[in-house]
Scaffold this motif. Structure first.
Motif, PDB file in Angstrom:
ATOM      1  N   HIS A  62       2.183   1.673  -3.649  1.00 50.43           N
ATOM      2  CA  HIS A  62       1.211   1.820  -4.736  1.00 50.43           C
ATOM      3  C   HIS A  62       0.010   2.616  -4.223  1.00 50.43           C
ATOM      4  O   HIS A  62      -0.806   2.097  -3.454  1.00 50.43           O
ATOM      5  N   SER A  63      -0.097   3.852  -4.665  1.00 51.08           N
ATOM      6  CA  SER A  63      -1.106   4.769  -4.128  1.00 51.08           C
ATOM      7  C   SER A  63      -2.534   4.360  -4.471  1.00 51.08           C
ATOM      8  O   SER A  63      -3.476   4.791  -3.811  1.00 51.08           O
ATOM      9  N   PHE A  64      -2.716   3.522  -5.510  1.00 50.68           N
ATOM     10  CA  PHE A  64      -4.081   3.141  -5.910  1.00 50.68           C
ATOM     11  C   PHE A  64      -4.699   2.128  -4.958  1.00 50.68           C
ATOM     12  O   PHE A  64      -5.929   1.976  -4.911  1.00 50.68           O
ATOM     13  N   PHE A  65      -3.856   1.416  -4.180  1.00 53.90           N
ATOM     14  CA  PHE A  65      -4.342   0.244  -3.458  1.00 53.90           C
ATOM     15  C   PHE A  65      -5.335   0.600  -2.351  1.00 53.90           C
ATOM     16  O   PHE A  65      -6.423   0.012  -2.272  1.00 53.90           O
ATOM     17  N   LYS A  66      -4.990   1.570  -1.509  1.00 57.38           N
ATOM     18  CA  LYS A  66      -5.885   1.916  -0.410  1.00 57.38           C
ATOM     19  C   LYS A  66      -7.223   2.453  -0.919  1.00 57.38           C
ATOM     20  O   LYS A  66      -8.284   1.987  -0.451  1.00 57.38           O
ATOM     21  N   PRO A  67      -7.244   3.418  -1.860  1.00 58.56           N
ATOM     22  CA  PRO A  67      -8.551   3.874  -2.364  1.00 58.56           C
ATOM     23  C   PRO A  67      -9.379   2.755  -2.979  1.00 58.56           C
ATOM     24  O   PRO A  67     -10.602   2.729  -2.833  1.00 58.56           O
ATOM     25  N   MET A  68      -8.710   1.819  -3.667  1.00 54.80           N
ATOM     26  CA  MET A  68      -9.436   0.711  -4.270  1.00 54.80           C
ATOM     27  C   MET A  68     -10.077  -0.173  -3.200  1.00 54.80           C
ATOM     28  O   MET A  68     -11.265  -0.507  -3.280  1.00 54.80           O
ATOM     29  N   SER A 118       0.816  -1.205   0.000  1.00 53.33           N
ATOM     30  CA  SER A 118       0.000   0.000   0.000  1.00 53.33           C
ATOM     31  C   SER A 118       0.850   1.254   0.000  1.00 53.33           C
ATOM     32  O   SER A 118       0.518   2.258  -0.659  1.00 53.33           O
ATOM     33  N   THR A 161     -12.904   1.614  -1.306  1.00 60.92           N
ATOM     34  CA  THR A 161     -14.103   1.727  -2.138  1.00 60.92           C
ATOM     35  C   THR A 161     -14.858   0.400  -2.160  1.00 60.92           C
ATOM     36  O   THR A 161     -16.090   0.360  -2.021  1.00 60.92           O
TER      37      THR A 161
END
Length: 221
Positions: free
Chosen positions: A36-42, A33, A45
């Motif tokens: 990779h900045s996309f992981f937490k928002p994904m 996490s 959500t």
């Protein structure tokens, strides 16, 4: 790991809280996490979609909140009438009544401020407030992420938090202190086990309220 995340979603107050506990349990996910900045928002959500489904468990939790609120109100009414029958404790009954009314007035002002732009909704919320069923409605809306109708000033979560703050600090805490003071002064002739049980109910309500408020604030980003 996926099953553990689902398990945490059913118990955390928010998806952010579930994610925070999840990555702490699995250091590899925490490292992933961070890189990779996309992981937490994904994941949050996905968690939000899963956590806010309407389920029987959430209905029971909300019903329990309503029942606890009504029981607490009933115990306060019982204790006010009980102390009123004990001649030297009428001042205690009056003080308790003042704080109960103060809490109810603050809650009504909150409801009016938040729903004044929708008269029909305002009437429903006022009826729920005076019948002590609103805590359950607040909890249901937060657990299911209920959509706002557009007239509200604050979100369901903020409304629930402020409503509970009014209840805990304007009524539950002072009434518990007043009851404790009165019971400690009682003699064997006036002492009543029901009064002690009512006091314990008030203390448990305070504990649950403060703990839940602290939990929400601690895990919220």
């Amino acid at each position: 790991m996926g099953s553990n995340y689902l398990h945490r979603l059913t118990r955390a107050a928010t998806e952010e809280g579930a994610f925070a506990g999840w990555v702490e349990k699995y250091p590899a996910m925490k490292e992933f996490s961070n890189h990779h900045s996309f992981f937490k928002p994904m994941m949050t959500t996905i968690g939000k979609e899963l956590r806010h489904r309407e389920t029987f468990r959430k209905l029971m939790l909300s019903s329990g909140a309503t029942g606890l609120s009504m029981f607490d109100a009933g115990s306060d009414v019982f204790m006010i009438s009980y102390f009123w029958t004990v001649g030297e404790e009428r001042r205690t009954a009056t003080a308790m009544l003042v704080f109960v009314v103060l809490s109810l007035v603050l809650q009504i002002l909150l409801v009016v401020s938040n729903h004044k732009n929708n008269r029909r909704r305002l009437v429903r919320e006022l009826v729920a407030t005076v019948t002590f069923t609103k805590p359950g409605l607040n909890k249901w809306r937060v657990l299911t992420n209920a959509k706002e109708e557009g007239h509200e000033i604050v979100s369901p979560l903020v409304e629930m938090m402020v409503f509970k703050l009014c209840e805990v600090f304007a009524e539950s805490i002072p009434v518990s202190v007043i009851q404790m003071h009165a019971i400690l002064k009682m003699t064997d002739e006036t002492w009543d086990v029901v009064a002690v049980l009512a006091l314990l109910t008030s203390v448990m309500f305070v504990s649950e309220g403060v703990t839940y408020l602290s939990f929400i604030m601690d895990i919220s980003d």
